[in-house]
Design an enzyme around this catalytic site. Structure first.
Site, PDB file in Angstrom:
ATOM      1  N   TYR A  21       1.960  -2.874  13.650  1.00  0.00           N
ATOM      2  CA  TYR A  21       0.862  -3.331  14.527  1.00  0.00           C
ATOM      3  C   TYR A  21       0.970  -2.689  15.903  1.00  0.00           C
ATOM      4  O   TYR A  21      -0.033  -2.306  16.505  1.00  0.00           O
ATOM      5  CB  TYR A  21       0.878  -4.861  14.685  1.00  0.00           C
ATOM      6  N   LYS A  50      -0.272  -3.630   4.342  1.00  0.00           N
ATOM      7  CA  LYS A  50       0.662  -2.898   5.203  1.00  0.00           C
ATOM      8  C   LYS A  50       2.073  -3.405   4.965  1.00  0.00           C
ATOM      9  O   LYS A  50       2.226  -4.574   4.612  1.00  0.00           O
ATOM     10  CB  LYS A  50       0.298  -3.011   6.685  1.00  0.00           C
TER      11      LYS A  50
HETATM   12  P1  NAD Z   1       4.952 -13.656   0.113  1.00  0.00           P
HETATM   13  O1  NAD Z   1       6.423 -13.610  -0.038  1.00  0.00           O
HETATM   14  O2  NAD Z   1       4.355 -14.930   0.591  1.00  0.00           O
HETATM   15  O3  NAD Z   1       4.241 -13.290  -1.278  1.00  0.00           O
HETATM   16  C1  NAD Z   1       4.704 -12.249  -2.088  1.00  0.00           C
HETATM   17  C2  NAD Z   1       4.168 -12.439  -3.498  1.00  0.00           C
HETATM   18  O4  NAD Z   1       4.704 -11.411  -4.319  1.00  0.00           O
HETATM   19  C3  NAD Z   1       4.596 -13.779  -4.119  1.00  0.00           C
HETATM   20  O5  NAD Z   1       3.504 -14.325  -4.801  1.00  0.00           O
HETATM   21  C4  NAD Z   1       5.687 -13.382  -5.094  1.00  0.00           C
HETATM   22  O6  NAD Z   1       5.751 -14.234  -6.214  1.00  0.00           O
HETATM   23  C5  NAD Z   1       5.217 -11.987  -5.515  1.00  0.00           C
HETATM   24  N1  NAD Z   1       6.315 -11.166  -6.034  1.00  0.00           N
HETATM   25  C6  NAD Z   1       6.222 -10.393  -7.144  1.00  0.00           C
HETATM   26  N2  NAD Z   1       7.375  -9.766  -7.358  1.00  0.00           N
HETATM   27  C7  NAD Z   1       8.225 -10.154  -6.400  1.00  0.00           C
HETATM   28  C8  NAD Z   1       9.582  -9.843  -6.108  1.00  0.00           C
HETATM   29  N3  NAD Z   1      10.289  -8.996  -6.849  1.00  0.00           N
HETATM   30  N4  NAD Z   1      10.140 -10.432  -5.028  1.00  0.00           N
HETATM   31  C9  NAD Z   1       9.439 -11.254  -4.240  1.00  0.00           C
HETATM   32  N5  NAD Z   1       8.144 -11.587  -4.467  1.00  0.00           N
HETATM   33  C10 NAD Z   1       7.547 -11.031  -5.547  1.00  0.00           C
HETATM   34  O7  NAD Z   1       4.546 -12.447   1.053  1.00  0.00           O
HETATM   35  P2  NAD Z   1       3.195 -12.278   1.870  1.00  0.00           P
HETATM   36  O8  NAD Z   1       3.404 -12.788   3.252  1.00  0.00           O
HETATM   37  O9  NAD Z   1       2.050 -12.782   1.118  1.00  0.00           O
HETATM   38  O10 NAD Z   1       3.149 -10.671   2.015  1.00  0.00           O
HETATM   39  C11 NAD Z   1       2.705  -9.849   0.948  1.00  0.00           C
HETATM   40  C12 NAD Z   1       2.249  -8.504   1.511  1.00  0.00           C
HETATM   41  O11 NAD Z   1       1.166  -8.725   2.385  1.00  0.00           O
HETATM   42  C13 NAD Z   1       3.306  -7.764   2.321  1.00  0.00           C
HETATM   43  O12 NAD Z   1       3.213  -6.399   2.086  1.00  0.00           O
HETATM   44  C14 NAD Z   1       2.953  -8.059   3.751  1.00  0.00           C
HETATM   45  O13 NAD Z   1       3.348  -7.038   4.653  1.00  0.00           O
HETATM   46  C15 NAD Z   1       1.460  -8.174   3.661  1.00  0.00           C
HETATM   47  N6  NAD Z   1       0.896  -9.073   4.693  1.00  0.00           N
HETATM   48  C16 NAD Z   1      -0.097  -8.613   5.469  1.00  0.00           C
HETATM   49  C17 NAD Z   1      -0.642  -9.414   6.438  1.00  0.00           C
HETATM   50  C18 NAD Z   1      -1.773  -8.914   7.290  1.00  0.00           C
HETATM   51  O14 NAD Z   1      -2.105  -9.571   8.258  1.00  0.00           O
HETATM   52  N7  NAD Z   1      -2.389  -7.801   6.934  1.00  0.00           N
HETATM   53  C19 NAD Z   1      -0.150 -10.699   6.624  1.00  0.00           C
HETATM   54  C20 NAD Z   1       0.854 -11.152   5.797  1.00  0.00           C
HETATM   55  C21 NAD Z   1       1.386 -10.324   4.823  1.00  0.00           C
END
Ligand code: NAD
Length: 381
Positions: A225, A139
């Site tokens: 959410y 999401k």
């Molecule tokens: P994060 O920033 O921790 O991780 C993002 C990942 O994408 C990193 O590994 C990064 O290296 C990579 N990446 C690749 N290209 C990139 C760019 N151009 N810029 C930045 N990062 C890049 O983020 P996250 O918290 O893991 O979130 C990732 C996704 O998961 C989002 O869409 C977020 O909404 C979703 N999410 C969902 C939940 C849930 O409970 N369902 C919880 C957290 C995150």
């Protein structure tokens, strides 16, 4: 006789089209045994090894029953090594963003789970579908309704399943709320209130504060959410929305929304109020009904959630929500059980997100929504 490949078999199985073929070729189906059918565990490849993959999804995949961590897609050589040794991932199942499309030839991978910044969801979900893999998309589904349409279309054309990373639909407290609504345990809902917010103080260069990568601020990150819980808390899609935006830290939230409130009207007469913010902590759901009330607080973190109703507290044992969610999706593919969070649900929420931004842009005007039952009816075979 046409050679039945594993991908063909899985696709047909997931489409519910194998019934007669399995009967006609019973010895073949038996020969494929546990690996192809009942009891098989599907291989998942995580795309993007950031915080959610590292601390939630990969640990959850160590305990799943119908799927397992089989591959990774990352732009970091260092992460390739760390993950390969920690989770015993074969070199042939490790991809980067450039060679990702060759995953089409990898029979170890059945499902691609897109866990990248929001603006990359559509590209990688579509590439995964074109590679013939089932897709879980985090999401928000994309950064526009048009992107959601493109993902849904790509999955339809490829004949693969599409699920959203809406973990709460597999979570017991949320399922209990949905049951109250369906069975009218507390009567008709007349008011629903949903909050989803946290205070952000982190690196100002993070992608969540960059509109091109995030598509928006608190609303797309946490607001989905509260949109979700307003809908499963009433069992209806809203027919209108009116929204307001508040900004107190413009130096930090330069491009993205800090705090948004919105009010919904539902077709059955209920009104709804949501609050989402990157500047405050809030996490709850409350519904007032004509024969009582129900509530969750917290309502949308990783759990355990907590619930109370006008008849007393509710309690369920805690299990990893991500484990339940991924097992539910794998089970949908393998056995045709309900797809608890289909792509259409992600698209519906993005329509509401766009309507909220439109209301704010047009001076808090009430925006009519014509969603019908979109995303309310779960998919099964
Ligand atoms: P994060 O920033 O921790 O991780 C993002 C990942 O994408 C990193 O590994 C990064 O290296 C990579 N990446 C690749 N290209 C990139 C760019 N151009 N810029 C930045 N990062 C890049 O983020 P996250 O918290 O893991 O979130 C990732 C996704 O998961 C989002 O869409 C977020 O909404 C979703 N999410 C969902 C939940 C849930 O409970 N369902 C919880 C957290 C995150």
């Amino acid at each position: 006789m046409k050679k039945i490949t594993r991908r063909y078999f899985n696709r047909r199985l997931s489409e519910g089209l194998l019934g007669t073929a399995v009967l006609a070729h019973a010895p073949l189906a038996c020969a494929m045994g546990g690996k192809e059918g009942q009891g098989r565990s599907l291989g998942i490849a995580l795309v993007g090894l950031g915080s959610y993959s590292t601390y939630q999804l990969a640990p959850a995949l160590q305990n799943t029953k119908h799927c397992h961590l089989a591959g990774i897609v990352t732009g970091s050589r260092a992460k390739e090594q760390v993950w390969a040794s920690k989770y015993n991932i074969e070199t042939k199942n490790i991809y980067n963003y450039q060679n990702f499309d060759t995953i089409a030839n990898n029979e170890d991978i059945d499902i691609v789970y897109v866990v990248l910044p929001n603006s990359m969801h559509a590209e990688f979900s579509i590439r995964a579908a074109k590679a013939g893999k089932h897709v879980i998309c985090e999401k928000p589904m994309g950064i526009s309704v048009a992107e959601c349409d493109a993902i849904i279309e790509a999955c339809k054309i490829a004949g693969v399943k599409l699920g959203m990373g809406y973990r709460l639909h597999s979570e017991p407290y949320t399922q209990e709320i949905k049951r109250y609504v369906k069975e009218k345990t507390f009567g008709e809902v007349s008011y629903i209130m949903a909050e989803a917010a946290y205070r952000s103080n982190g690196n100002p260069a993070q992608w969540r504060l960059n509109k091109a990568l995030s598509g928006g601020g608190a609303l797309v990150n946490m607001g989905v959410y509260s949109i979700q819980s307003s809908i499963y808390g009433t069992g209806e899609n809203p027919v209108s929305v009116t929204a307001q935006e508040f900004s107190t830290r413009p130096d930090y939230f330069k491009e993205t929304d800090e705090t948004i409130t919105a009010q919904f009207e539902f077709p059955g007469g209920a009104t709804g109020s949501i609050f989402t913010s990157h500047n405050a902590n809030a996490n709850s759901l409350y519904a007032s009904c004509n024969k009582g009330w129900f509530s969750l607080k917290p309502a949308n973190n990783y759990g355990p959630l907590a619930g109370e109703t006008s008849r007393g507290p509710i309690q369920f044992p805690h299990e990893s929500q991500q484990k339940l969610q991924m097992d539910d999706f794998a089970s949908h593919i393998l056995y045709g059980t309900e797809n608890r969070a289909p792509g259409e649900m992600g698209k519906r929420d993005m329509i509401i997100v766009e309507a909220i931004y439109q209301s704010i842009a047009e001076g808090n005007r009430k925006i009519a929504l014509d969603l019908g039952k979109m995303g309310l009816v779960s998919e099964s075979n």
